[in-house]
Design a protein around this motif. Structure first.
Motif, short mmCIF file in Angstrom:
data_model
loop_
_atom_site.label_atom_id
_atom_site.label_comp_id
_atom_site.label_asym_id
_atom_site.label_seq_id
_atom_site.Cartn_x
_atom_site.Cartn_y
_atom_site.Cartn_z
N GLU A 39 0.84 -1.21 0.00
CA GLU A 39 0.00 0.00 0.00
C GLU A 39 0.87 1.25 0.00
O GLU A 39 1.73 1.41 0.86
N THR A 47 -7.60 6.11 0.65
CA THR A 47 -8.46 6.95 -0.19
C THR A 47 -9.57 7.57 0.66
O THR A 47 -9.82 8.77 0.60
N HIS A 58 -23.15 7.10 -1.20
CA HIS A 58 -24.51 7.25 -1.75
C HIS A 58 -25.10 5.85 -1.98
O HIS A 58 -26.16 5.71 -2.58
C1 LIG Z 1 -15.73 10.57 -4.02
C2 LIG Z 1 -16.06 9.13 -4.18
C3 LIG Z 1 -17.26 8.63 -3.68
C4 LIG Z 1 -17.58 7.28 -3.82
N1 LIG Z 1 -18.76 6.84 -3.29
C5 LIG Z 1 -19.08 5.53 -3.43
C6 LIG Z 1 -20.28 5.02 -2.86
O1 LIG Z 1 -21.08 5.74 -2.30
N2 LIG Z 1 -20.55 3.69 -2.99
C7 LIG Z 1 -19.70 2.84 -3.66
O2 LIG Z 1 -19.98 1.65 -3.73
N3 LIG Z 1 -18.57 3.32 -4.21
C8 LIG Z 1 -18.24 4.63 -4.11
N4 LIG Z 1 -17.08 5.09 -4.68
C9 LIG Z 1 -16.33 4.19 -5.55
C10 LIG Z 1 -15.46 3.15 -4.83
O3 LIG Z 1 -16.19 2.40 -3.92
C11 LIG Z 1 -14.33 3.77 -4.13
O4 LIG Z 1 -13.54 4.46 -5.07
C12 LIG Z 1 -13.49 2.69 -3.43
O5 LIG Z 1 -12.55 3.37 -2.66
C13 LIG Z 1 -12.86 1.76 -4.42
O6 LIG Z 1 -12.00 0.88 -3.73
P1 LIG Z 1 -10.63 0.46 -4.39
O7 LIG Z 1 -9.97 -0.45 -3.43
O8 LIG Z 1 -10.85 0.01 -5.78
O9 LIG Z 1 -9.82 1.82 -4.52
P2 LIG Z 1 -9.18 2.72 -3.36
O10 LIG Z 1 -10.04 2.75 -2.17
O11 LIG Z 1 -8.81 4.01 -3.99
O12 LIG Z 1 -7.88 1.90 -2.96
C14 LIG Z 1 -6.78 1.79 -3.82
C15 LIG Z 1 -5.55 1.75 -2.94
O13 LIG Z 1 -4.43 1.47 -3.76
C16 LIG Z 1 -3.35 2.28 -3.34
N5 LIG Z 1 -2.45 2.39 -4.49
C17 LIG Z 1 -2.71 2.97 -5.69
N6 LIG Z 1 -1.64 2.82 -6.51
C18 LIG Z 1 -0.71 2.14 -5.81
C19 LIG Z 1 0.61 1.67 -6.11
N7 LIG Z 1 1.17 1.86 -7.32
N8 LIG Z 1 1.30 1.02 -5.15
C20 LIG Z 1 0.74 0.78 -3.92
N9 LIG Z 1 -0.50 1.20 -3.58
C21 LIG Z 1 -1.22 1.87 -4.52
C22 LIG Z 1 -4.00 3.58 -2.93
O14 LIG Z 1 -3.18 4.32 -2.05
C23 LIG Z 1 -5.28 3.09 -2.27
O15 LIG Z 1 -5.13 2.89 -0.89
C24 LIG Z 1 -16.72 6.41 -4.51
C25 LIG Z 1 -15.51 6.91 -5.02
C26 LIG Z 1 -15.17 8.25 -4.85
C27 LIG Z 1 -13.86 8.75 -5.42
#
Ligand SMILES: Cc1cc2nc3c(=O)[nH]c(=O)nc-3n(C[C@H](O)[C@H](O)[C@H](O)COP(=O)(O)OP(=O)(O)OC[C@H]3O[C@@H](n4cnc5c(N)ncnc54)[C@H](O)[C@@H]3O)c2cc1C
Length: 382
Positions: A39, A47, A58
Motif C-alpha cells: 500500500e 483513499t 450514496h
Molecule cells: C468521491 C467518491 C465517492 C464514492 N462513493 C461511493 C459510494 O457511495 N458507494 C460505492 O460503492 N462506491 C463509491 N465510490 C467508488 C469506490 O467504492 C471507491 O472508489 C473505493 O474506494 C474503491 O476501492 P478500491 O480499493 O478500488 O480503490 P481505493 O479505495 O482508492 O484503494 C486503492 C488503494 O491502492 C493504493 N495504491 C494505488 N496505486 C498504488 C501503487 N502503485 N502502489 C501501492 N498502492 C497503490 C492507494 O493508495 C489506495 O489505498 C466512490 C468513489 C469516490 C472517489
C-alpha cells in the motif's frame, strides 16, 4: 511499516489496500491462500481518509459491505467518509491481513513464472499479482487553452477537503460527475459564489425513490430483460428528469443507467441550482488572466477553478506490461488479464450498483480462481 508479520514467501501480491485489495486478501485467506498487500499510503483505506469531509456513501451500508464482515449496525444507513475509513481499518485487522504501508509499487515485470514488483524497499516476487489500485491516485488531467495565463488558483478536486479556504471567493467547478456536484453543493452551502461548467450534459437521479435506495432500483432493473429495462427506467426517472430540466441543468444524451457513467446521485445539486446558489455554465473555451471564457462567448471572473474532471485507473506501474485502452483499462476476461498470465484486476469498473458492491462480488471470484490456479495440476484434474 508492516501491519502484521509478513511471511517471507507468499504466493500472491496485492497492490493497494483499499476496499478491493482488502476484500481480495480476506477472500484468499478464507481459502487458505496467504498474500501480502503493498500500500502506497500510510494506512489501509487511504483513499477514504483523504477524500473531502462532507462525503457520505450514496450506496446503503447493507449493499456496501465487504465479504466476511458486513458493515456493522452502528454505522449510518448511508455511512460517512470516516465511518468507511474506520470500517476498512477494522476489516484489515479482523482478517489479520499482511499489509506493508508506505510501500508504493512503481513497476511490475514478469520473470519466468513469477511477477516481480519494485518498491522503495526493494523488489518482491510472487506467482500471482492482483491489481487493486483504484482510481483516486490518477485524476484525469485536462488542460484548457491559455490555462497558464490565469492568475487565480487551479486545483484538482482530489485535494479539496472543505469550503473553508474558499470563503469570499468566486469558484468555478469544472465537471458534472458526483464529485463536481458535491463540491459545488458544499461550497454553495457555505455561501461561496459557485459556478459549475458542464460541457456535455449530465444525469441527476434521486438517492431514494419510492422509499427504496436508487442503488436497490439499479439492482432490480439489472435483473429485468433489456427490453423491460428500456420501458421501466425512463418511467422511474421521469420526475427527476423534469426537475433537472426545470433547474436548467443540461441532460446527457444517454439516460442514467444506459452508459457506464454513474449519474449524480441525490437532488441537493438541483435544489442549489434552483435556489440560484449554483450557476450553470457551458463548456470552457479558454482561460483568461482573471477567469474563463465559455464556448458561448461570455466571460466570467473567478478566484479558484476546481477541476472535477474524473479519474482513470491508477495503473502507471503496469506501463509496458499490459496494453491499456483509451479509458486506461487493460483487456480482461472477467477480472483476469488477457495479455499477461496470473494477473487479476479488482474494481476496474465503477457502477451505479455501487463499486463496493461490485468488489464484494469480484473479490471472492478472484480468490476462487487464484486458489484453483495455485493447486498442483494433479489435484486440479480431480
Ligand atoms: C468521491 C467518491 C465517492 C464514492 N462513493 C461511493 C459510494 O457511495 N458507494 C460505492 O460503492 N462506491 C463509491 N465510490 C467508488 C469506490 O467504492 C471507491 O472508489 C473505493 O474506494 C474503491 O476501492 P478500491 O480499493 O478500488 O480503490 P481505493 O479505495 O482508492 O484503494 C486503492 C488503494 O491502492 C493504493 N495504491 C494505488 N496505486 C498504488 C501503487 N502503485 N502502489 C501501492 N498502492 C497503490 C492507494 O493508495 C489506495 O489505498 C466512490 C468513489 C469516490 C472517489
Amino acid at each position: 511499516m508492516a501491519m502484521s508479520s509478513v511471511p517471507s514467501e507468499v504466493p500472491v501480491i496485492i497492490v493497494g489496500a483499499g476496499a478491493a485489495g482488502l476484500a481480495t486478501g480476506a477472500c484468499l485467506k478464507m481459502r487458505g491462500v496467504e498474500s501480502v498487500i503493498l500500500e502506497a499510503g500510510e494506512a489501509p483505506g487511504t483513499t477514504w481518509r483523504s477524500l473531502y469531509d462532507r462525503l457520505h456513501l450514496h450506496t446503503v451500508k447493507r449493499l456496501s459491505g465487504l465479504p466476511g464482515y458486513p458493515m456493522p449496525r452502528r454505522m449510518a444507513h448511508y455511512p460517512s467518509r470516516t465511518e468507511v475509513a474506520d470500517y476498512l481499518s477494522d476489516y484489515a485487522k479482523r482478517f489479520v491481513l499482511h499489509i506493508e504501508t508506505n510501500c508504493p509499487v512503481s513497476a511490475a515485470r514478469r520473470d519466468g513464472e513469477r511477477w516481480i514488483v519494485t518498491t522503495p524497499q526493494g523488489e518482491r516476487s510472487a506467482r500471482v499479482l492482483v491489481s487493486a489500485t483504484g482510481i483516486f491516485r490518477n485524476p484525469e488531467t485536462v488542460a484548457f487553452p491559455e490555462q497558464d495565463s490565469f492568475r487565480g488558483t487551479i486545483l484538482n478536486a482530489s485535494i479539496y477537503k472543505n469550503a473553508e479556504p474558499y470563503a469570499g471567493q468566486r469558484v468555478l467547478v469544472v465537471g458534472s460527475g458526483n464529485t463536481g456536484a458535491e463540491l459545488a453543493v458544499d461550497l454553495a452551502e457555505h455561501g461561496i459564489a459557485t459556478s459549475v461548467a458542464i460541457r456535455a450534459g449530465t444525469n441527476v437521479v434521486p438517492r431514494d425513490l419510492l422509499g427504496l435506495p436508487i442503488q436497490r432500483w439499479a439492482h432490480i432493473l439489472e435483473s429485468l430483460p433489456r427490453t423491460m429495462q428500456g420501458v421501466v427506467r425512463p418511467a422511474m426517472l421521469r420526475r427527476s428528469a423534469k426537475r433537472q430540466l426545470r433547474a436548467g441543468v443540461p441532460r446527457a444524451t444517454a439516460a442514467a443507467g444506459q452508459s457506464d457513467r454513474v449519474p449524480i446521485i441525490g437532488l441537493a445539486f438541483l435544489d442549489e441550482v434552483k435556489r440560484g446558489r449554483i450557476a450553470i455554465q457551458g463548456a470552457i473555451e479558454r482561460f483568461t488572466p482573471t477567469g474563463v471564457r465559455f464556448a458561448d462567448g461570455h466571460e466570467a471572473e473567478y478566484d479558484t477553478v476546481i477541476l472535477a474532471t474524473g479519474y482513470l485507473p491508477a495503473l502507471d506501474y503496469l506501463a509496458g506490461v499490459v496494453p491499456l485502452d483509451a479509458t486506461g483499462r487493460p483487456r480482461v476476461d472477467g477480472m483476469r488479464a488477457l495479455d499477461a498470465p496470473d494477473l487479476y484486476f479488482v474494481a476496474l469498473h465503477q457502477s451505479i450498483r455501487g463499486t463496493l458492491y461490485i468488489i464484494s462480488r469480484e473479490a471472492p471470484e478472484v480468490a476462487r480462481q487464484i486458489a484453483a490456479s495455485l493447486q498442483p495440476a494433479a489435484t486440479r484434474r480431480r
